[in-house]
Design a protein around this motif. Structure first.
Motif, PDB file in Angstrom:
ATOM      1  N   LEU A 169       1.012  -1.238   0.053  1.00 27.35           N
ATOM      2  CA  LEU A 169      -0.126   0.086  -0.091  1.00 27.35           C
ATOM      3  C   LEU A 169       0.860   1.288   0.159  1.00 27.35           C
ATOM      4  O   LEU A 169       1.998   1.154   0.157  1.00 27.35           O
ATOM      5  N   PRO A 170       0.382   2.476  -0.302  1.00 28.04           N
ATOM      6  CA  PRO A 170       1.198   3.459  -0.275  1.00 28.04           C
ATOM      7  C   PRO A 170       2.196   3.745   0.894  1.00 28.04           C
ATOM      8  O   PRO A 170       3.466   4.065   0.667  1.00 28.04           O
ATOM      9  N   LEU A 171       1.885   3.347   1.910  1.00 26.01           N
ATOM     10  CA  LEU A 171       2.705   3.741   2.907  1.00 26.01           C
ATOM     11  C   LEU A 171       3.863   2.718   2.974  1.00 26.01           C
ATOM     12  O   LEU A 171       5.092   3.027   3.277  1.00 26.01           O
ATOM     13  N   GLY A 172       3.874   1.505   2.631  1.00 29.66           N
ATOM     14  CA  GLY A 172       4.691   0.329   2.550  1.00 29.66           C
ATOM     15  C   GLY A 172       5.777   0.749   1.429  1.00 29.66           C
ATOM     16  O   GLY A 172       6.779   0.572   1.761  1.00 29.66           O
ATOM     17  N   TRP A 173       5.062   1.181   0.365  1.00 29.56           N
ATOM     18  CA  TRP A 173       5.803   1.434  -0.927  1.00 29.56           C
ATOM     19  C   TRP A 173       6.902   2.491  -0.877  1.00 29.56           C
ATOM     20  O   TRP A 173       7.814   2.416  -1.272  1.00 29.56           O
ATOM     21  N   ARG A 174       6.458   3.379   0.125  1.00 25.84           N
ATOM     22  CA  ARG A 174       7.312   4.680   0.300  1.00 25.84           C
ATOM     23  C   ARG A 174       8.295   3.985   0.918  1.00 25.84           C
ATOM     24  O   ARG A 174       9.456   4.362   0.560  1.00 25.84           O
ATOM     25  N   VAL A 175       8.386   3.203   1.931  1.00 20.18           N
ATOM     26  CA  VAL A 175       9.492   2.415   2.705  1.00 20.18           C
ATOM     27  C   VAL A 175      10.322   1.686   1.607  1.00 20.18           C
ATOM     28  O   VAL A 175      11.594   1.890   1.332  1.00 20.18           O
ATOM     29  N   HIS A 176       9.626   1.046   0.961  1.00 23.57           N
ATOM     30  CA  HIS A 176      10.507   0.044  -0.005  1.00 23.57           C
ATOM     31  C   HIS A 176      11.111   0.904  -1.123  1.00 23.57           C
ATOM     32  O   HIS A 176      12.651   0.692  -1.361  1.00 23.57           O
ATOM     33  N   ARG A 177      10.674   1.910  -1.619  1.00 22.01           N
ATOM     34  CA  ARG A 177      11.184   2.980  -2.267  1.00 22.01           C
ATOM     35  C   ARG A 177      12.523   3.559  -1.753  1.00 22.01           C
ATOM     36  O   ARG A 177      13.507   3.911  -2.380  1.00 22.01           O
ATOM     37  N   LYS A 178      12.496   3.896  -0.640  1.00 19.87           N
ATOM     38  CA  LYS A 178      13.371   4.695   0.333  1.00 19.87           C
ATOM     39  C   LYS A 178      14.565   3.686   0.492  1.00 19.87           C
ATOM     40  O   LYS A 178      15.868   3.925   0.235  1.00 19.87           O
ATOM     41  N   ILE A 179      14.258   2.315   0.712  1.00 21.05           N
ATOM     42  CA  ILE A 179      15.399   1.331   0.601  1.00 21.05           C
ATOM     43  C   ILE A 179      16.067   1.213  -0.590  1.00 21.05           C
ATOM     44  O   ILE A 179      17.162   1.105  -0.784  1.00 21.05           O
ATOM     45  N   GLU A 180      15.237   0.957  -1.601  1.00 20.14           N
ATOM     46  CA  GLU A 180      15.672   0.765  -2.860  1.00 20.14           C
ATOM     47  C   GLU A 180      16.558   2.031  -3.375  1.00 20.14           C
ATOM     48  O   GLU A 180      17.887   1.823  -4.098  1.00 20.14           O
TER      49      GLU A 180
ATOM     50  N   ILE B  30      24.788  -0.422   2.917  1.00 15.61           N
ATOM     51  CA  ILE B  30      23.644  -0.441   2.821  1.00 15.61           C
ATOM     52  C   ILE B  30      23.009  -0.761   3.755  1.00 15.61           C
ATOM     53  O   ILE B  30      21.804  -0.042   4.314  1.00 15.61           O
ATOM     54  N   PHE B  31      23.273  -1.992   4.743  1.00 14.00           N
ATOM     55  CA  PHE B  31      22.510  -2.223   5.896  1.00 14.00           C
ATOM     56  C   PHE B  31      22.544  -1.151   6.996  1.00 14.00           C
ATOM     57  O   PHE B  31      21.823  -0.781   7.619  1.00 14.00           O
ATOM     58  N   GLU B  32      23.875  -0.738   6.949  1.00 12.56           N
ATOM     59  CA  GLU B  32      24.084   0.393   7.999  1.00 12.56           C
ATOM     60  C   GLU B  32      23.170   1.529   7.674  1.00 12.56           C
ATOM     61  O   GLU B  32      22.697   2.086   8.604  1.00 12.56           O
ATOM     62  N   ARG B  33      23.058   2.132   6.529  1.00 12.26           N
ATOM     63  CA  ARG B  33      22.380   3.167   6.058  1.00 12.26           C
ATOM     64  C   ARG B  33      20.685   2.971   6.285  1.00 12.26           C
ATOM     65  O   ARG B  33      20.207   3.811   6.554  1.00 12.26           O
ATOM     66  N   CYS B  34      20.403   1.536   6.077  1.00  9.71           N
ATOM     67  CA  CYS B  34      19.078   1.234   6.401  1.00  9.71           C
ATOM     68  C   CYS B  34      18.538   1.173   7.883  1.00  9.71           C
ATOM     69  O   CYS B  34      17.487   0.941   8.251  1.00  9.71           O
ATOM     70  N   GLY B  35      19.686   1.158   8.792  1.00 12.57           N
ATOM     71  CA  GLY B  35      19.129   1.159  10.097  1.00 12.57           C
ATOM     72  C   GLY B  35      18.975  -0.449  10.528  1.00 12.57           C
ATOM     73  O   GLY B  35      18.211  -0.740  11.434  1.00 12.57           O
ATOM     74  N   VAL B  36      19.554  -1.383   9.773  1.00  9.32           N
ATOM     75  CA  VAL B  36      19.162  -2.777  10.138  1.00  9.32           C
ATOM     76  C   VAL B  36      20.570  -3.334  10.406  1.00  9.32           C
ATOM     77  O   VAL B  36      21.645  -3.240   9.722  1.00  9.32           O
ATOM     78  N   GLU B  37      20.195  -4.265  11.559  1.00  4.24           N
ATOM     79  CA  GLU B  37      21.766  -5.049  12.169  1.00  4.24           C
ATOM     80  C   GLU B  37      21.812  -5.925  11.250  1.00  4.24           C
ATOM     81  O   GLU B  37      20.968  -7.033  11.320  1.00  4.24           O
TER      82      GLU B  37
ATOM     83  N   GLY C 125      12.219  -5.889   0.643  1.00  2.35           N
ATOM     84  CA  GLY C 125      10.945  -5.928   1.281  1.00  2.35           C
ATOM     85  C   GLY C 125      11.578  -6.966   2.569  1.00  2.35           C
ATOM     86  O   GLY C 125      10.784  -6.761   3.860  1.00  2.35           O
ATOM     87  N   ARG C 126      12.511  -7.676   2.445  1.00  2.00           N
ATOM     88  CA  ARG C 126      12.931  -8.222   3.800  1.00  2.00           C
ATOM     89  C   ARG C 126      13.868  -7.608   4.558  1.00  2.00           C
ATOM     90  O   ARG C 126      13.816  -7.674   5.808  1.00  2.00           O
ATOM     91  N   VAL C 127      14.386  -6.591   3.873  1.00  3.91           N
ATOM     92  CA  VAL C 127      15.057  -5.382   4.818  1.00  3.91           C
ATOM     93  C   VAL C 127      13.922  -4.745   5.704  1.00  3.91           C
ATOM     94  O   VAL C 127      14.145  -4.436   6.973  1.00  3.91           O
ATOM     95  N   LEU C 128      12.896  -4.202   4.860  1.00  8.53           N
ATOM     96  CA  LEU C 128      11.737  -3.578   5.669  1.00  8.53           C
ATOM     97  C   LEU C 128      11.237  -4.624   6.761  1.00  8.53           C
ATOM     98  O   LEU C 128      11.025  -4.097   7.909  1.00  8.53           O
ATOM     99  N   ALA C 129      10.964  -5.676   6.393  1.00  4.35           N
ATOM    100  CA  ALA C 129      10.519  -6.834   7.595  1.00  4.35           C
ATOM    101  C   ALA C 129      11.510  -6.716   8.708  1.00  4.35           C
ATOM    102  O   ALA C 129      11.208  -6.675   9.909  1.00  4.35           O
ATOM    103  N   ALA C 130      12.760  -7.054   8.347  1.00  7.41           N
ATOM    104  CA  ALA C 130      13.736  -7.340   9.263  1.00  7.41           C
ATOM    105  C   ALA C 130      13.993  -5.813  10.289  1.00  7.41           C
ATOM    106  O   ALA C 130      14.215  -5.931  11.501  1.00  7.41           O
ATOM    107  N   VAL C 131      13.776  -4.653   9.821  1.00  6.12           N
ATOM    108  CA  VAL C 131      13.959  -3.598  10.643  1.00  6.12           C
ATOM    109  C   VAL C 131      12.682  -3.397  11.492  1.00  6.12           C
ATOM    110  O   VAL C 131      12.997  -3.105  12.736  1.00  6.12           O
TER     111      VAL C 131
END
Length: 554
Positions: A45-56, A183-190, A441-447
RNA sequence: CGGGGCGUGGCGCAGCCUGGUUAGCGCGUUGGUCUGGGGGACCAAAGGUCGCGAGUUCGAAUCUCGCCGCCCCGACCA
């Protein structure tokens, strides 16, 4: 920018879907980020896609930063490309045909397609090349699960390197590896880099990036001192030393009536369970019966066994065991066995109790190298309590999500597809390749797995948050809210202006749920002093700020 | 593919075992009144082929069979 919640499609739910178990699954659905279409099929949905696009975008910047060039290859792929590499037999592939019967597949990754393009490379002067795209992958997964954790269709950033020799290929590999850490550092995911399972192929250079998570399909094993990390499938923990009895000059048979397990054996003989050995006969896919031998307190790792045997195997049947050993399970051992024996490294030194290949009897004092000649391999599953193989420190075990995977495969694809180049001497050589995948998508879920609490997502890292600020507008404060939104927007912040006609409590609850890094509240109090409340989602810290200061302070 | 579970308004559920009036409840939605800094109160209303198909029966959400979908565990996982 400013988005008005009153005009967005932002369907938040008070309750999680009944069938959700993973935290990320529940919160993504509740927060209106995604919706399920079918098993393993999700709409952003729009909210999730915004996050996806920022990760991209972060991935894109880092890939461009190491000189990668962005492509876009098609999803629909002629099956001939996959027949050329032999990968058309992979069971996860979706197959389809056009109206004339031409056959296509939907790729699980794009090695074939990119190597197809690499065939246009003719000279060493055109190498190296590093190409990537963001494209849909389809996989006929046997079991999708956990919301976005394992799906049947998803977008992957997959990159492909093409090099003239190993030295150059290694440089490409290292560039990608370094980019992944950024990339993972910038995305804030360990995420931790671990050497991955090489499986039957062997010899390939492959690393996984594992993000610790409450849900996941991998187990990350790490040393508390930070000098060791591996996937549990290949991790080499150091088990405690067994309490071995005094050595014997030769194996000594003891009668052990009715003793069928190592636990019972250790109790019966009054010895340390770790001083016994467990015999696990397996039958390989080509029909050999191999005796896998591990310590009595260990479990056999099927993935390690696969790597060691370089062929698939299954537990032997009772009939096969009887035929091979002349005894039944529970009394099996390596001494006197004519077939292959593969023993775990823990059995290299010392004497252990083993089955005697005679029902109801065991042998004390069995020593590898003296009483039987095994092939040694690491076969045991690491367990909690093992020590670090590097430093002896304690190992920790965490479930984890695989968020990235890098792979060097040399000429595996170029040979099948005929991707070659001419070197300085005019000699034709195969182009050497590697591939590098990340699932946004997995990065998003992991965060979310790593950042949530009872109220929701706590919080999105600034870099990938759908909006930086969630501005809660309470009755009467519309004007000051608009000013606050403008101030934030002018400072480059993405603002979600919650101008819906809802109760304060609902807006606060939604703000907590959605998890923007800061929440700004404009209400009755603001009308008196012109200030707004700024609250940090992650720690709940709150302060009142003048609207004019917002842009600077936040 | 093996094991377990579920399918009833948008969401979460009850009803089914023991068949029988108009299929209930909470949330949400719509209109209204009062409210208004942590999911408020009251009034009124809309909204359901009970997953699909056969069968049993005078009668099926309920019993039987088949199919489909979805979730979890396992196998599998380039």
């Amino acid at each position: 920018m400013i988005a008005r919640a009153s005009q967005l499609f932002l369907p938040t739910l008070r309750e999680p879907p009944a069938d959700a178990e993973a935290a990320s699954h529940k919160l993504l659905v509740r927060g209106g980020f995604v919706r399920q279409v079918g098993t393993g099929l999700w709409t952003y949905l729009p909210l999730g896609w915004r996050v996806h696009r920022k990760i991209e975008q972060i991935v894109r910047e880092e890939m461009d930063g190491i000189g990668a060039q962005e492509f876009l290859a098609p999803v629909l792929t002629p099956v001939e490309l996959w027949e050329a590499t032999g990968r058309d037999k992979i069971p996860e592939l979706f197959h389809l045909s056009d109206r004339t019967g031409r056959r296509f597949i939907l790729p699980i990754t794009h090695e074939e397609t990119f190597t197809f393009h690499a065939r246009e490379i003719r000279s060493y002067k055109e190498l190296p090349q590093l190409w990537y795209h963001f494209q849909t992958k389809d996989r006929d997964e046997p079991r999708p699960r956990g919301g976005l954790l394992r799906v049947r269709e998803f977008i992957m950033k997959d990159a492909y390197s093409f090099d003239r020799d190993e030295e150059s290929a290694f440089v490409s590999f290292e560039k990608n590896r370094a980019a992944y850490h950024r990339i993972f550092e910038r995305c804030g995911v360990e995420a931790h880099e671990v050497r991955a399972e090489s499986g039957i192929m062997g010899g390939e250079l492959t690393f996984d990036f594992l993000a610790p998570s409450g849900s996941g399909e991998n187990t990350l094993v790490r040393c508390e001192r930070g000098d060791y990390a591996a996937d549990a499938e290949i991790a080499q923990g150091v088990p405690r030393a067994p309490e071995l009895p005094a050595p014997l000059a030769a194996p000594e048979e003891v009668e052990t009536p009715g003793v069928a397990t190592c636990e019972a054996l250790a109790t019966f003989l009054g010895t340390d369970l770790a001083a016994t050995s467990k015999a696990m006969p397996v039958t390989t896919d080509d029909g050999r019966v191999v005796l896998a031998l591990i310590r009595g307190d260990d479990r056999l790792s099927e993935s390690k066994l696969l790597s060691a045997l370089k062929i698939g195997s299954r537990a032997s049947t009772d009939d096969e065991i009887r035929a091979a050993f002349g005894a039944s399970g529970g009394s099996l051992g390596p001494v006197g066995y004519e077939g292959e024996v593969i023993a775990d490294l823990t059995l290299r030194e010392g004497q252990f109790v083993a089955g005697a290949n005679r029902d109801g009897f065991h042998l004390r004092g069995v020593e590898a190298g003296r009483d039987y000649e095994p092939e040694f391999a690491d076969l045991r599953e690491p367990v909690d309590g093992d020590r670090c193989p590097e430093c002896g420190g304690a190992l920790t075990f965490q479930t984890a999500i695989e968020v990235g995977h890098i792979f060097y495969f040399a000429d595996k694809y170029s040979s099948g597809l005929g991707a070659t180049f001419l070197d300085e001497n005019g000699r034709e050589k195969p182009i050497l390749g590697g591939s590098y995948g990340i699932g946004p998508g997995r990065v998003l879920a992991a965060v979310i797995e790593q950042n949530h609490d009872a109220d929701g997502i706590a919080a999105w890292p600034e870099s990938i948050a759908p909006y930086h600020a969630h501005l809660v507008v309470l009755p009467g404060a519309d004007e000051i809210a608009e000013q606050a939104a403008e101030a934030l927007s002018a400072a480059g912040r993405d603002v979600l202006l919650d101008d819906r006609d809802q109760r304060a409590g609902e807006k606060f609850a939604d703000a907590d749920l959605i998890g923007c890094p800061i929440r700004v509240t404009a209400g009755k109090k603001s009308l008196e002093d012109g200030k707004v409340d700024v609250r940090t989602r992650a720690d709940g810290a709150e302060k009142r700020l003048d609207v004019a200061e917002l842009g600077k302070e936040v």
